[in-house]
Design a protein around this motif. Sequence first.
Motif, PDB file in Angstrom:
ATOM      1  N   ALA A 110       0.792  -1.235   0.000  1.00 59.52           N
ATOM      2  CA  ALA A 110       0.000   0.000   0.000  1.00 59.52           C
ATOM      3  C   ALA A 110       0.823   1.284   0.000  1.00 59.52           C
ATOM      4  N   ALA A 111       2.068   1.219   0.433  1.00 55.15           N
ATOM      5  CA  ALA A 111       2.867   2.437   0.590  1.00 55.15           C
ATOM      6  C   ALA A 111       3.257   3.009  -0.764  1.00 55.15           C
ATOM      7  N   GLY A 112       3.011   4.265  -0.929  1.00 56.45           N
ATOM      8  CA  GLY A 112       3.461   4.956  -2.129  1.00 56.45           C
ATOM      9  C   GLY A 112       4.841   5.535  -1.887  1.00 56.45           C
ATOM     10  N   GLY A 115       5.288   7.265   1.509  1.00 56.46           N
ATOM     11  CA  GLY A 115       5.397   6.348   2.637  1.00 56.46           C
ATOM     12  C   GLY A 115       6.778   5.721   2.711  1.00 56.46           C
ATOM     13  N   VAL A 116       7.306   5.326   1.568  1.00 52.91           N
ATOM     14  CA  VAL A 116       8.646   4.740   1.526  1.00 52.91           C
ATOM     15  C   VAL A 116       9.679   5.765   1.976  1.00 52.91           C
ATOM     16  N   ARG A 117       9.514   6.995   1.509  1.00 55.34           N
ATOM     17  CA  ARG A 117      10.436   8.066   1.887  1.00 55.34           C
ATOM     18  C   ARG A 117      10.397   8.296   3.408  1.00 55.34           C
ATOM     19  N   ALA A 118       9.214   8.289   3.992  1.00 53.92           N
ATOM     20  CA  ALA A 118       9.083   8.483   5.443  1.00 53.92           C
ATOM     21  C   ALA A 118       9.788   7.367   6.204  1.00 53.92           C
ATOM     22  N   LEU A 119       9.639   6.134   5.738  1.00 50.90           N
ATOM     23  CA  LEU A 119      10.323   5.009   6.391  1.00 50.90           C
ATOM     24  C   LEU A 119      11.833   5.126   6.250  1.00 50.90           C
ATOM     25  N   GLU A 120      12.301   5.522   5.082  1.00 48.11           N
ATOM     26  CA  GLU A 120      13.740   5.693   4.870  1.00 48.11           C
ATOM     27  C   GLU A 120      14.306   6.765   5.792  1.00 48.11           C
ATOM     28  N   GLU A 121      13.564   7.863   5.961  1.00 46.80           N
ATOM     29  CA  GLU A 121      14.020   8.943   6.843  1.00 46.80           C
ATOM     30  C   GLU A 121      14.091   8.476   8.296  1.00 46.80           C
TER      31      GLU A 121
END
Length: 160
Positions: A110-112, A115-121
């Motif tokens: 589901a992550a766009g 969302g991926v960027r937020a997890l990476e940060e």
Amino acid sequence: MSTESPTSAVPGPWRPGPLRDRVHEALLDLITSRALPPGRHLVESDLARRLGVSRQPVREALQRLSTEGWVDLRPAQGAFVHVPTPAEAEQLGIVRTLLEGEAARLAAAAAGPEGVRALEELCAAGERAVAAGEADGAVALAARFHAKVMELAGNAVLAE
């Protein structure tokens, strides 16, 4: 609570609903974020002052947290954040592994890009905290990372 507690802002009981429930949620947030670490003595008057409420809703919240296993109430000593036994920690780890695996699968689907960027940060910030030897910061960032995975999974029951 000792004077060595963090002086950072404490999340107040802001969610709608009965005050005792809002205080319960605020205290649970403080425990799960380790702002109130395992073994910490919980003094009703100090908690009431931190949360800006009277002692009664704090007392009620501590009773509920005790029933849920988050707080130990000791006669003539007071309330303390529960220190998990090795067996409890192992059992929790097993259940958490199963649930988080499913949450990660759902989040990946589901992550766009945002969302991926937020997890990476969050991951990068956690790595910086570990490299700097900031254990409490690393733990808090890990909790935020896992909460973000649960959010991205889009399943409120799983997140709970």
